[in-house]
Design an enzyme around this catalytic site. Structure first.
Site, PDB file in Angstrom:
ATOM      1  N   ARG A 139       4.867  -2.247  -6.224  1.00  0.00           N
ATOM      2  CA  ARG A 139       4.266  -0.902  -6.243  1.00  0.00           C
ATOM      3  C   ARG A 139       5.369   0.148  -6.306  1.00  0.00           C
ATOM      4  NH1 ARG A 139       3.243   2.346  -1.289  1.00  0.00           N
ATOM      5  NH2 ARG A 139       1.882   4.103  -1.817  1.00  0.00           N
ATOM      6  N   ARG A 181       2.902  18.548   1.210  1.00  0.00           N
ATOM      7  CA  ARG A 181       4.099  18.136   1.965  1.00  0.00           C
ATOM      8  C   ARG A 181       4.874  19.335   2.468  1.00  0.00           C
ATOM      9  NH1 ARG A 181       6.243  12.651   1.763  1.00  0.00           N
ATOM     10  NH2 ARG A 181       4.698  11.463   0.638  1.00  0.00           N
ATOM     11  N   LYS A 324      -7.657   4.958  -5.049  1.00  0.00           N
ATOM     12  CA  LYS A 324      -7.263   4.927  -3.637  1.00  0.00           C
ATOM     13  C   LYS A 324      -8.312   5.695  -2.832  1.00  0.00           C
ATOM     14  CE  LYS A 324      -2.892   5.534  -2.587  1.00  0.00           C
ATOM     15  NZ  LYS A 324      -1.588   6.267  -2.616  1.00  0.00           N
ATOM     16  N   THR A 382      -1.404  -0.156   4.196  1.00  0.00           N
ATOM     17  CA  THR A 382      -0.783   0.738   5.181  1.00  0.00           C
ATOM     18  C   THR A 382      -0.770   0.228   6.609  1.00  0.00           C
ATOM     19  OG1 THR A 382      -1.309   2.616   3.765  1.00  0.00           O
ATOM     20  CG2 THR A 382      -0.667   3.140   6.025  1.00  0.00           C
TER      21      THR A 382
HETATM   22  N1  LIG Z   1      11.010   5.052  -4.807  1.00  0.00           N
HETATM   23  C1  LIG Z   1      11.432   5.453  -3.601  1.00  0.00           C
HETATM   24  N2  LIG Z   1      12.608   6.093  -3.466  1.00  0.00           N
HETATM   25  C2  LIG Z   1      13.046   6.488  -2.259  1.00  0.00           C
HETATM   26  N3  LIG Z   1      12.385   6.288  -1.101  1.00  0.00           N
HETATM   27  C3  LIG Z   1      11.202   5.653  -1.177  1.00  0.00           C
HETATM   28  C4  LIG Z   1      10.664   5.206  -2.425  1.00  0.00           C
HETATM   29  N4  LIG Z   1       9.475   4.627  -2.184  1.00  0.00           N
HETATM   30  C5  LIG Z   1       9.271   4.703  -0.858  1.00  0.00           C
HETATM   31  N5  LIG Z   1      10.314   5.313  -0.243  1.00  0.00           N
HETATM   32  C6  LIG Z   1      10.495   5.538   1.189  1.00  0.00           C
HETATM   33  O1  LIG Z   1       9.716   4.599   1.903  1.00  0.00           O
HETATM   34  C7  LIG Z   1       8.762   5.273   2.739  1.00  0.00           C
HETATM   35  C8  LIG Z   1       7.510   4.481   2.828  1.00  0.00           C
HETATM   36  O2  LIG Z   1       6.935   4.312   1.554  1.00  0.00           O
HETATM   37  P1  LIG Z   1       5.423   4.663   1.331  1.00  0.00           P
HETATM   38  O3  LIG Z   1       5.046   4.185   0.004  1.00  0.00           O
HETATM   39  O4  LIG Z   1       4.652   4.213   2.517  1.00  0.00           O
HETATM   40  O5  LIG Z   1       5.460   6.246   1.321  1.00  0.00           O
HETATM   41  P2  LIG Z   1       4.293   7.278   1.652  1.00  0.00           P
HETATM   42  O6  LIG Z   1       2.990   6.596   1.730  1.00  0.00           O
HETATM   43  O7  LIG Z   1       4.466   8.426   0.728  1.00  0.00           O
HETATM   44  O8  LIG Z   1       4.652   7.681   3.070  1.00  0.00           O
HETATM   45  P3  LIG Z   1       5.345   9.012   3.468  1.00  0.00           P
HETATM   46  O9  LIG Z   1       4.225   9.998   3.551  1.00  0.00           O
HETATM   47  O10 LIG Z   1       5.968   8.635   4.785  1.00  0.00           O
HETATM   48  O11 LIG Z   1       6.356   9.342   2.431  1.00  0.00           O
HETATM   49  C9  LIG Z   1       8.621   6.670   2.149  1.00  0.00           C
HETATM   50  O12 LIG Z   1       8.273   7.621   3.114  1.00  0.00           O
HETATM   51  C10 LIG Z   1      10.006   6.921   1.607  1.00  0.00           C
HETATM   52  O13 LIG Z   1      10.854   7.377   2.639  1.00  0.00           O
HETATM   53  C1  LIG Z   2      -1.234   3.923   0.709  1.00  0.00           C
HETATM   54  C2  LIG Z   2      -1.535   5.298   1.028  1.00  0.00           C
HETATM   55  O1  LIG Z   2      -1.334   6.173   0.222  1.00  0.00           O
HETATM   56  C3  LIG Z   2      -2.146   5.605   2.305  1.00  0.00           C
HETATM   57  O2  LIG Z   2      -2.426   4.704   3.102  1.00  0.00           O
HETATM   58  O3  LIG Z   2      -2.409   6.812   2.546  1.00  0.00           O
END
Ligand SMILES: Nc1ncnc2c1ncn2[C@@H]1O[C@H](COP(=O)(O)OP(=O)(O)OP(=O)(O)O)[C@@H](O)[C@H]1O
Ligand SMILES: CC(=O)C(=O)O
Length: 578
Positions: A139, A181, A324, A382
C-alpha cells in the site's frame, strides 16, 4: 493428504508432537478437553462440511519442536528467523532457501496481508523480505512522500513480481482525500489538559500557542462545543470560540503535537469533495503506473465511485476501486457505495474519530457481512499491531483483533505504521501471518454468504462456484481454475472453500489483482490452444512446487463469464487425480 491444504503439514505432525512434549505440557493439554470447546470446532460433528483438525491438535502442533508450518511468535524465536535472512548476502538468494512454493507463507495462509510501505520498508531489500515473509499487497499512502518516492516502490514491487513467478504482490494506491491536517512546527509542542491552543487558517503559522490548518473552510465547518481529535484521538481539543480565521480551543487530552497531524471533528465529515485535485493527480500517476487498486479515502456516496470508474474507463485503465469506509457521512450510503465499488476497507482510524469509538467493532462486522453478501473484497485496517511499531511483541488484544477479522471473513488485514515506519516491520508481518494461519485452521468452511446469488447475476457461474466448493470440501481437494478476467476465481473465493484456489491466468494484471482475495493463489501460465495440454501443465506445475502430491485429487473448474476453451454453453467441474 490432509483435507485442508491450508493446514495439511501441520496436521501431519500431531502424533510426533504428543510424543515429544513434556509431562507438564501433556498434563495441561489433557485439561483442554473436547467438551470444553464449542462443538463447531469439531469436524466429526460437521461431516458434511469441511474437515478440519481441532484446536487441541493444533495446540500440540504449535508446541512441537518438529513443527515447521506455524511460524514462531516469541521475541526469542523471531530474530533467529530474521537472522536467517541476514545470512544471505544479496536478496536474490531467497530463492535458494525456498523448497518450492508450498514453503512460502503466501500460499498456505488464506487471509491476505496488506503492508503500508514507508521509510522502514521502501528499499529493495525490505520489499523482498516483506514479500517473502507474507506481504500480499503493497500500500502506498499518498498522504506521505512524493511521486518520485512512490515510483521507486512501484518499480521495486514490479521487479519483484517479474523475478518471482511463484509469488505476486499487488499494488494499492491510497488517496490522501480531503484530509484536514495541522501545519509544520519547528519542533513538537507539549500540551497539557486545560491549556489554550489555537488552530488558524492563516498559512505558515507554527508556534507554542497556534498552528495552521490546511483547509480554508475549517472555521466554518467547526462550531463551539465541537471536539477536535488529533491522530484519531491521541490528543483532543474542545472548541471554545472562533473568529473569522481561527478556532480557539481548550486542551482536553494533552500530549505531543507534531508537524502535519491529522485532524477530525467528532461526528462531522469535512465539506470537501472526496477526490481532491491532488487525488486526481495521484490517480493519474496510478494509471500511468498500471497499479492494481485504488483505496479511495473519505468516500461519502456512490457518485464519486462512479465518477472515478468513468474516468478509468475513459483512459482504458483496468484498476479496481476499494472504497474506504471512514467518514460519518458514508454510513447511511453504505449499500450503494459498496455496490458501486470492487471492495471496501474498514478504515478504523478515521471511522473511530468521526463516529463514537464503540461503533467501530459493530461497523466492522456489518461492513464485512455486507461485502461478503455482495461478492466484494473487504480489508480490515488500522492499529492491528500498533504496539509493534515500537515493541517486538504484540499485545494479546491485538492478536485477538486479527483473529476476529479473520473469523469475520475479511479478505485481508492491513498493517500501517507497523510496516511504514515501525521498528519491527518483518516481525509484524510474521505475527499477522501466524495468527491468521492459526485462526483459519479452526474455521468451518463452505458457509455460503447470504444473498451472494443476487450479487453476481450470472447464475451458471454462481451455481458452478457453489457446487465446486461443495465438491472440493466434501472430497477435501484444492480447486484449480483457469481465468482470463479473474471473475471465476473471485467468485470461488467468495464461497470460501476449505482448500486453496489455484487460479491460473495468462494475464499478468489478473495475477496481480488476485493477490488480494481470500484463499486464492494466483499463478501465471501461458494457455495453450489445447485445453488438455494446459491442464496437464498446470497440474505438473503444482506437483513440482509441492502444492499437490501424486495421486491426490483436485477439482478442476471450467466456468465463468468468458469461455477459454469450452464452447459458450458448456461448463464443467472435473475431479482429477494428479
Ligand atoms: N510514503 C511515506 N513516506 C514517508 N512516511 C510515510 C509514508 N507512508 C507512511 N509514512 C509514515 O508512516 C505513518 C503511518 O502510516 P499510515 O499509512 O498509517 O499513515 P496515516 O494513516 O496517514 O496516519 P497519520 O495520520 O499518522 O499520518 C505515517 O504517519 C507517516 O509518518
Ligand atoms: C487506513 C485509514 O485511512 C484509517 O484507518 O483511517
Amino acid at each position: 493428504m490432509d483435507q485442508s491444504t491450508a493446514v495439511r503439514s501441520v496436521g501431519g505432525s500431531a502424533v510426533l508432537s504428543i510424543g515429544s512434549t513434556s509431562g507438564r505440557l501433556k498434563a495441561s493439554l489433557a485439561k483442554l478437553k473436547a467438551s470444553n470447546l464449542p462443538a463447531k470446532f469439531f469436524p466429526e460433528q460437521n461431516r458434511h462440511r469441511c474437515r478440519r483438525s481441532s484446536p487441541v491438535v493444533k495446540v500440540v502442533n504449535l508446541l512441537s519442536p518438529f513443527n515447521t508450518s506455524v511460524l514462531p511468535v516469541t521475541p526469542e524465536d523471531v530474530p533467529k528467523v530474521e537472522e536467517k535472512f541476514e545470512q544471505h548476502n544479496g536478496i536474490q538468494q531467497f530463492g535458494e532457501v525456498s523448497t518450492g512454493v508450498w514453503s512460502k507463507p503466501n500460499v498456505r495462509r488464506k487471509t491476505k496481508i496488506v503492508c503500508t510501505i514507508g521509510p522502514s520498508t521502501n528499499t529493495k531489500e525490505m520489499i523482498w523480505k516483506l514479500a517473502e515473509t507474507g506481504m500480499n499487497v503493497a500500500r502506498l499512502n499518498m498522504s506521505h512522500g512524493d511521486h518520485a518516492s512512490h515510483q521507486k516502490v512501484i518499480d521495486l514491487v514490479k521487479e519483484y513480481n517479474f523475478q518471482n513467478r511463484d509469488n505476486v504482490i499487488a499494488i494499492m494506491l491510497d488517496t490522501k482525500g480531503p484530509e484536514v491536517r495541522s501545519g509544520d512546527l519547528p519542533q513538537p509542542i507539549y500540551l497539557q489538559s486545560g491549556d489554550e491552543f489555537t488552530f488558524t487558517i492563516k498559512r505558515g503559522v507554527g508556534n507554542e500557542s497556534c498552528v495552521s490548518v490546511n483547509y480554508d473552510d475549517f472555521v466554518s465547518d467547526v462550531d463551539t462545543g465541537d471536539m477536535l481529535l488529533v491522530d484519531g484521538g491521541m490528543m483532543s481539543f474542545l472548541v471554545k470560540s472562533k473568529t473569522e480565521d481561527s478556532v480557539k480551543c481548550e486542551v482536553v487530552d494533552g500530549g505531543e503535537l507534531k508537524s502535519r497531524r491529522h485532524l477530525n471533528v467528532r461526528g462531522k465529515s469535512a465539506t470537501l469533495p472526496s477526490i481532491t485535485d491532488k487525488d486526481w493527480d495521484d490517480i493519474k500517476f496510478g494509471v500511468d503506473n498500471k497499479i492494481d487498486y485504488y483505496a479511495v479515502s473519505f468516500v461519502k456516496d456512490a457518485k464519486v465511485v462512479h465518477e472515478l470508474k468513468d474516468y478509468l474507463r475513459s483512459c482504458g485503465a483496468d484498476i479496481h476501486v476499494i472504497v474506504k469506509i471512514e467518514s460519518a457521512d458514508s454510513i447511511p450510503n453504505l449499500y450503494s457505495i459498496v455496490s458501486a465499488s470492487d471492495g471496501a476497507m474498514v478504515a478504523r482510524g478515521d471511522l473511530g474519530a468521526e463516529l463514537p469509538i464503540e461503533e467501530v467493532p459493530l461497523l466492522q462486522e456489518e461492513i464485512i457481512r455486507l461485502c461478503r453478501s455482495m461478492g466484494k473484497a473487504v480489508i480490515v485496517a488500522t492499529n492491528m499491531l500498533e504496539s509493534m511499531i515500537v515493541h517486538p511483541t504484540p499485545t494479546r488484544a491485538e492478536v485477538s483483533d486479527i483473529a476476529i477479522a479473520v473469523r469475520e471473513g475479511s479478505d485481508a488485514v492491513m498493517l500501517s505504521g507497523e510496516t511504514a515506519h515501525g521498528k519491527y516491520p518483518l516481525k509484524a508481518v510474521k505475527v499477522m501471518h501466524t495468527v491468521a494461519l492459526r485462526t483459519e485452521a479452526t474455521i468451518v468452511g463452505g458457509e455460503k454468504p447470504t444473498n451472494l446469488g443476487q450479487a453476481f447475476k450470472n447464475h451458471t457461474s454462481e451455481m458452478f462456484a457453489y457446487h465446486a466448493t461443495m465438491m472440493s470440501n466434501t472430497l477435501g481437494t484444492s480447486i484449480v481454475v483457469f481465468t482470463r478476467t479473474g471473475f471465476m476465481a473471485i467468485l470461488l473465493s467468495h464461497y470460501r472453500p476449505c482448500g486453496t484456489i489455484f487460479a491460473f491466468t495468462d494475464q499478468e494484471i489478473v495475477r496481480q489483482r488476485l493477490a488480494l482475495y481470500q484463499g486464492i493463489c494466483p499463478i501465471y501460465l501461458q494457455f495453450s490452444e489445447d485445453a488438455e495440454k494446459t491442464f496437464i501443465e498446470a497440474l505438473s506445475y503444482l506437483q513440482k512446487q509441492g502444492m499437490v502430491k501424486e495421486g491426490e485429487q483436485v477439482a478442476l473448474v471450467q466456468s465463468g463469464r468468458q469461455p477459454i476453451w469450452r464452447s459458450q454453453s458448456t461448463h464443467n467441474i472435473q475431479i482429477r487425480k494428479v
